[in-house]
Design an enzyme around this catalytic site. Structure first.
Site, mmCIF file in Angstrom:
data_model
loop_
_atom_site.group_PDB
_atom_site.id
_atom_site.type_symbol
_atom_site.label_atom_id
_atom_site.label_comp_id
_atom_site.label_asym_id
_atom_site.label_seq_id
_atom_site.Cartn_x
_atom_site.Cartn_y
_atom_site.Cartn_z
ATOM 1 N N LYS A 154 10.860 -5.881 -5.990
ATOM 2 C CA LYS A 154 11.219 -5.074 -7.153
ATOM 3 C C LYS A 154 12.087 -5.900 -8.100
ATOM 4 O O LYS A 154 13.066 -6.526 -7.663
ATOM 5 C CB LYS A 154 12.005 -3.836 -6.701
ATOM 6 C CG LYS A 154 11.182 -2.863 -5.871
ATOM 7 C CD LYS A 154 10.102 -2.203 -6.707
ATOM 8 C CE LYS A 154 9.481 -1.018 -5.980
ATOM 9 N NZ LYS A 154 8.441 -0.375 -6.800
ATOM 10 N N ASP A 178 6.937 -6.238 -8.795
ATOM 11 C CA ASP A 178 6.857 -4.931 -9.459
ATOM 12 C C ASP A 178 8.088 -4.748 -10.345
ATOM 13 O O ASP A 178 9.197 -4.590 -9.850
ATOM 14 C CB ASP A 178 6.776 -3.808 -8.420
ATOM 15 C CG ASP A 178 6.495 -2.446 -9.047
ATOM 16 O OD1 ASP A 178 6.465 -2.357 -10.295
ATOM 17 O OD2 ASP A 178 6.304 -1.471 -8.301
ATOM 18 N N GLU A 205 2.991 -6.133 -11.143
ATOM 19 C CA GLU A 205 2.742 -4.704 -11.336
ATOM 20 C C GLU A 205 3.688 -4.124 -12.396
ATOM 21 O O GLU A 205 4.881 -4.420 -12.391
ATOM 22 C CB GLU A 205 2.968 -4.012 -9.986
ATOM 23 C CG GLU A 205 2.645 -2.529 -9.971
ATOM 24 C CD GLU A 205 2.801 -1.954 -8.558
ATOM 25 O OE1 GLU A 205 2.432 -2.639 -7.570
ATOM 26 O OE2 GLU A 205 3.298 -0.838 -8.438
ATOM 27 N N ASP A 230 0.898 0.840 -12.592
ATOM 28 C CA ASP A 230 1.214 1.929 -11.664
ATOM 29 C C ASP A 230 1.665 3.140 -12.488
ATOM 30 O O ASP A 230 0.919 4.115 -12.622
ATOM 31 C CB ASP A 230 2.302 1.429 -10.691
ATOM 32 C CG ASP A 230 2.795 2.502 -9.750
ATOM 33 O OD1 ASP A 230 2.297 3.639 -9.813
ATOM 34 O OD2 ASP A 230 3.699 2.217 -8.920
ATOM 35 N N LYS A 252 -1.841 6.310 -6.363
ATOM 36 C CA LYS A 252 -0.946 6.999 -5.432
ATOM 37 C C LYS A 252 -1.350 8.468 -5.394
ATOM 38 O O LYS A 252 -1.511 9.088 -6.453
ATOM 39 C CB LYS A 252 0.515 6.882 -5.890
ATOM 40 C CG LYS A 252 1.055 5.462 -5.841
ATOM 41 C CD LYS A 252 2.495 5.394 -6.312
ATOM 42 C CE LYS A 252 3.007 3.965 -6.204
ATOM 43 N NZ LYS A 252 4.336 3.795 -6.825
#
Ligand SMILES: [Mg+2]
Length: 344
Positions: A154, A178, A205, A230, A252
């Site tokens: 992250k 991400d 991402e 995402d 998701k």
């Protein structure tokens, strides 16, 4: 079918920090559907970033109670349509109900969901997510989890380059980045070029805010690493909108509203030549198990949400020491939540 629900209080092992927020604890909702004495279970995972709050989930589940009384567990598509008629959004509540329907249907016919769907029972390696922390904390997190096949890092800090350079030095496994929407297009391009030179980064991402499609196009044309979205993509309609602007999408279930829409997203993404990741939220292994049923169909698996918890209220999801998820032979989703007394 009869619907009931219970709260699941979840706490991550360490505060889970991404670019825009830190999660210390979280409440998700266990959705139970009963039919002829059989229970199907699903998990609704509200995520306020998408306008989906715990109150909204509970409100939706209450209005779904009456509707579901008129349907059997075999009516997957009719129920999905009815749920959409009830409210346009509320995707996580719909997901909880649809997961529970697949679970109960699998139990009725005595088969695991993956087999019911014709999906091969193939172990899939999930990434392990390293949340934002100090450089030392992030390195320690990586080194405490050395056996995973791939890591998701992250970012969205003023030390992004330093973090990735250091982590890349400490493992021979690939890293996925991400940024959770934290960068501007120019900043993203500069960082991506640096990451690409490290030779260990698989993909990037959500580098940009969800609606910056022009920015994504700008990046896709210039980036030497694949660009995934995402937060920009919830359902199959978004896939069409983004197809020219990205290399891949992260599906998701709490965003799509369940497995049926996830399938549509897979079909639409493949038709546009996109790569596919299946991801999750910070949630129990019940919701993770639902996503895992279709994981053998996609290219990248990021289903470690329940591994990050201090205590998982549910059991039955098998993740081996090397981070491979093994699908259960048990009927339905193969998950039980023994800490909750499931009854009408
Ligand atoms: Mg993400």
């Amino acid at each position: 079918m009869n619907l009931r629900f219970w709260y699941l209080k979840l706490r991550p092992k360490r505060p889970f920090r991404i670019s825009r927020e830190t999660t210390y604890e979280k409440t998700t909702v266990l959705v139970g559907l009963e039919e002829d004495g059989l229970w199907g279970l699903g998990e609704a995972v509200p995520y306020p970033f998408y306008g989906d709050t715990l109150d909204a989930v509970v409100g939706f589940l209450k209005s779904a109670q009456n509707v579901l009384k008129n349907f059997s567990s075999f009516e997957l598509h009719n129920v999905e349509k009815e749920l959409h008629r009830l409210a346009g959004r509320n995707f996580s509540a719909k997901d909880g109900i649809m997961d529970a329907m697949f679970d109960i249907l699998g139990k009725r016919i005595g088969q695991p969901v993956w087999r019911m769907l014709g999906i091969p029972r193939q172990p899939v390696p999930t990434s392990y997510t390293i949340g934002i922390g100090s450089l030392d904390e992030m390195v320690a997190d990586l080194e405490e989890h050395p056996n995973f096949q791939v890591y998701k890092v992250k970012l969205g800090t003023d030390k992004d380059l330093e973090i990735v350079k250091e982590l890349a030095k400490r493992t021979d496994r690939p890293l996925r980045i991400d940024a959770n929407a934290a960068w501007t297009p120019k900043e993203a391009l500069r960082k991506i070029q640096f990451f690409a030179d490290l030779g260990k980064i698989e993909l990037v991402e959500q580098p940009l805010p969800p609606d910056d499609i022009d920015g994504l196009k700008f990046l896709k044309e210039r980036s030497s690493l694949p660009i995934f979205v995402d937060e920009s993509v919830m359902t199959s309609k978004d896939v069409v909108r983004l197809a020219d602007a990205v290399d891949g999408i992260n599906i998701k279930l709490p965003k799509s509203g369940g497995l049926l829409e996830a399938f549509r997203m897979i079909h639409v993404a493949r038709a546009h030549g996109l790569k596919i990741m299946i991801g999750c939220m910070l949630q129990s292994s019940l919701g993770i198990a639902a996503a895992a049923q279709i994981a053998p169909l996609v290219d990248y698996v990021d289903l470690d949400g329940s591994l990050l918890l201090e205590a998982d209220p549910c059991v039955g999801l098998e993740v081996d020491e090397n981070g491979f998820i093994h699908l259960s032979e048990k009927p339905g989703l193969g998950i039980e939540c023994p800490s909750i007394e499931i009854k009408l």
